[in-house]
Design a protein around this motif. Structure first.
Motif, mmCIF file in Angstrom:
data_model
loop_
_atom_site.group_PDB
_atom_site.id
_atom_site.type_symbol
_atom_site.label_atom_id
_atom_site.label_comp_id
_atom_site.label_asym_id
_atom_site.label_seq_id
_atom_site.Cartn_x
_atom_site.Cartn_y
_atom_site.Cartn_z
ATOM 1 N N THR A 46 0.813 -1.217 0.000
ATOM 2 C CA THR A 46 0.000 0.000 0.000
ATOM 3 C C THR A 46 0.852 1.275 0.000
ATOM 4 O OG1 THR A 46 -0.143 -0.091 2.416
ATOM 5 C CG2 THR A 46 -1.956 -1.088 1.151
ATOM 6 N N LYS A 47 2.164 1.147 0.296
ATOM 7 C CA LYS A 47 3.043 2.322 0.342
ATOM 8 C C LYS A 47 4.066 2.353 -0.788
ATOM 9 C CE LYS A 47 2.462 3.135 5.223
ATOM 10 N NZ LYS A 47 3.094 3.419 6.486
ATOM 11 N N TRP A 48 3.969 1.427 -1.749
ATOM 12 C CA TRP A 48 4.936 1.378 -2.836
ATOM 13 C C TRP A 48 4.966 2.657 -3.647
ATOM 14 C CZ3 TRP A 48 4.358 -4.184 -5.241
ATOM 15 C CH2 TRP A 48 4.865 -5.121 -4.331
ATOM 16 N N GLN A 49 3.805 3.246 -3.937
ATOM 17 C CA GLN A 49 3.800 4.474 -4.744
ATOM 18 C C GLN A 49 4.288 5.681 -3.958
ATOM 19 O OE1 GLN A 49 -0.132 4.616 -6.537
ATOM 20 N NE2 GLN A 49 0.672 3.641 -8.373
ATOM 21 N N ALA A 50 4.188 5.627 -2.653
ATOM 22 C CA ALA A 50 4.611 6.758 -1.821
ATOM 23 C C ALA A 50 6.064 6.646 -1.362
ATOM 24 C CB ALA A 50 3.699 6.870 -0.602
ATOM 25 N N THR A 51 6.699 5.510 -1.628
ATOM 26 C CA THR A 51 8.070 5.296 -1.161
ATOM 27 C C THR A 51 9.046 5.608 -2.286
ATOM 28 O OG1 THR A 51 7.305 3.581 0.364
ATOM 29 C CG2 THR A 51 9.669 3.642 -0.145
ATOM 30 N N GLU A 52 9.668 6.771 -2.189
ATOM 31 C CA GLU A 52 10.618 7.214 -3.201
ATOM 32 C C GLU A 52 12.009 6.676 -2.890
ATOM 33 O OE1 GLU A 52 12.180 11.495 -4.659
ATOM 34 O OE2 GLU A 52 10.015 11.209 -4.631
ATOM 35 N N LEU A 53 12.668 6.218 -3.918
ATOM 36 C CA LEU A 53 14.035 5.716 -3.768
ATOM 37 C C LEU A 53 15.019 6.869 -3.829
ATOM 38 C CD1 LEU A 53 13.653 2.633 -6.105
ATOM 39 C CD2 LEU A 53 13.492 2.690 -3.606
ATOM 40 N N ARG A 54 16.134 6.702 -3.143
ATOM 41 C CA ARG A 54 17.178 7.722 -3.114
ATOM 42 C C ARG A 54 18.474 7.142 -3.661
ATOM 43 N NH1 ARG A 54 13.980 8.585 1.307
ATOM 44 N NH2 ARG A 54 13.422 10.724 1.746
ATOM 45 N N GLU A 55 19.393 8.010 -3.977
ATOM 46 C CA GLU A 55 20.729 7.584 -4.404
ATOM 47 C C GLU A 55 21.268 6.560 -3.403
ATOM 48 O OE1 GLU A 55 24.107 7.726 -6.934
ATOM 49 O OE2 GLU A 55 22.272 8.892 -7.194
ATOM 50 N N ASN A 56 21.789 5.465 -3.916
ATOM 51 C CA ASN A 56 22.383 4.388 -3.122
ATOM 52 C C ASN A 56 21.389 3.578 -2.290
ATOM 53 O OD1 ASN A 56 25.042 4.934 -4.045
ATOM 54 N ND2 ASN A 56 25.119 6.662 -2.642
ATOM 55 N N SER A 57 20.092 3.700 -2.585
ATOM 56 C CA SER A 57 19.122 2.839 -1.906
ATOM 57 C C SER A 57 19.443 1.386 -2.220
ATOM 58 C CB SER A 57 17.690 3.134 -2.378
ATOM 59 O OG SER A 57 17.223 4.357 -1.895
ATOM 60 N N GLU A 58 19.248 0.524 -1.237
ATOM 61 C CA GLU A 58 19.420 -0.911 -1.438
ATOM 62 C C GLU A 58 18.044 -1.551 -1.403
ATOM 63 O OE1 GLU A 58 22.438 -2.998 0.617
ATOM 64 O OE2 GLU A 58 23.812 -1.284 0.575
ATOM 65 N N VAL A 59 17.670 -2.146 -2.528
ATOM 66 C CA VAL A 59 16.336 -2.711 -2.696
ATOM 67 C C VAL A 59 16.446 -4.225 -2.841
ATOM 68 C CG1 VAL A 59 14.242 -2.677 -4.111
ATOM 69 C CG2 VAL A 59 15.618 -0.598 -3.885
ATOM 70 N N GLU A 60 15.622 -4.934 -2.101
ATOM 71 C CA GLU A 60 15.518 -6.387 -2.238
ATOM 72 C C GLU A 60 14.097 -6.691 -2.685
ATOM 73 O OE1 GLU A 60 17.864 -8.801 -1.914
ATOM 74 O OE2 GLU A 60 19.356 -7.236 -1.524
ATOM 75 N N ILE A 61 13.983 -7.438 -3.769
ATOM 76 C CA ILE A 61 12.686 -7.836 -4.301
ATOM 77 C C ILE A 61 12.614 -9.358 -4.224
ATOM 78 C CG2 ILE A 61 11.159 -7.833 -6.298
ATOM 79 C CD1 ILE A 61 12.721 -5.323 -7.257
ATOM 80 N N ILE A 62 11.577 -9.841 -3.573
ATOM 81 C CA ILE A 62 11.386 -11.281 -3.429
ATOM 82 C C ILE A 62 10.067 -11.653 -4.090
ATOM 83 C CG2 ILE A 62 11.081 -13.179 -1.776
ATOM 84 C CD1 ILE A 62 12.699 -11.402 0.195
ATOM 85 N N ARG A 63 10.136 -12.682 -4.923
ATOM 86 C CA ARG A 63 8.926 -13.170 -5.593
ATOM 87 C C ARG A 63 8.675 -14.613 -5.189
ATOM 88 N NH1 ARG A 63 9.780 -12.288 -11.781
ATOM 89 N NH2 ARG A 63 11.850 -13.006 -11.216
ATOM 90 N N ALA A 64 7.473 -14.863 -4.704
ATOM 91 C CA ALA A 64 7.079 -16.229 -4.373
ATOM 92 C C ALA A 64 6.676 -16.943 -5.654
ATOM 93 C CB ALA A 64 5.898 -16.213 -3.403
ATOM 94 N N VAL A 65 7.126 -18.181 -5.790
ATOM 95 C CA VAL A 65 6.762 -18.974 -6.964
ATOM 96 C C VAL A 65 6.229 -20.316 -6.497
ATOM 97 C CG1 VAL A 65 8.392 -17.880 -8.526
ATOM 98 C CG2 VAL A 65 9.116 -19.836 -7.212
ATOM 99 N N GLN A 66 5.317 -20.864 -7.279
ATOM 100 C CA GLN A 66 4.765 -22.170 -6.963
ATOM 101 C C GLN A 66 5.539 -23.232 -7.717
ATOM 102 O OE1 GLN A 66 0.648 -21.516 -8.071
ATOM 103 N NE2 GLN A 66 0.089 -21.567 -5.902
ATOM 104 N N GLY A 67 5.544 -24.367 -7.165
ATOM 105 C CA GLY A 67 6.225 -25.469 -7.828
ATOM 106 C C GLY A 67 6.420 -26.608 -6.852
ATOM 107 N N GLY A 68 6.968 -27.643 -7.358
ATOM 108 C CA GLY A 68 7.126 -28.761 -6.452
ATOM 109 C C GLY A 68 8.266 -29.651 -6.845
#
Length: 68
Positions: A46-68
């Motif tokens: 809900t805060k992704w659009q309001a969260t501005e990145l700055r120079e040298n920001s460290e971002v981690e993106i995790i995606r859940a995937v299905q599988g077996g």
């Protein structure tokens, strides 16, 4: 500006928020199963659009995937 995404340096435009970063990376920001942390702080979807990145920001993106 330079940021780090999942351990990789990226050059992105200024005034970029989390939502726009996902679009830039060709990820669907409305898709379920995506979590984002900026500078080790988990950002609620809900805060992704309001969260501005700055120079040298460290971002981690995790995606859940299905599988077996």
């Amino acid at each position: 500006m330079k940021i780090r995404v999942n351990g990789e340096d990226k050059e992105v435009r200024s005034n970029l928020n989390v939502h726009d970063l996902l679009v830039t990376l060709e990820l669907n920001p409305v898709q379920a199963g995506i979590a984002v942390a900026v500078d080790r702080e988990v950002i609620p979807k809900t805060k992704w659009q309001a969260t501005e990145l700055r120079e040298n920001s460290e971002v981690e993106i995790i995606r859940a995937v299905q599988g077996g």
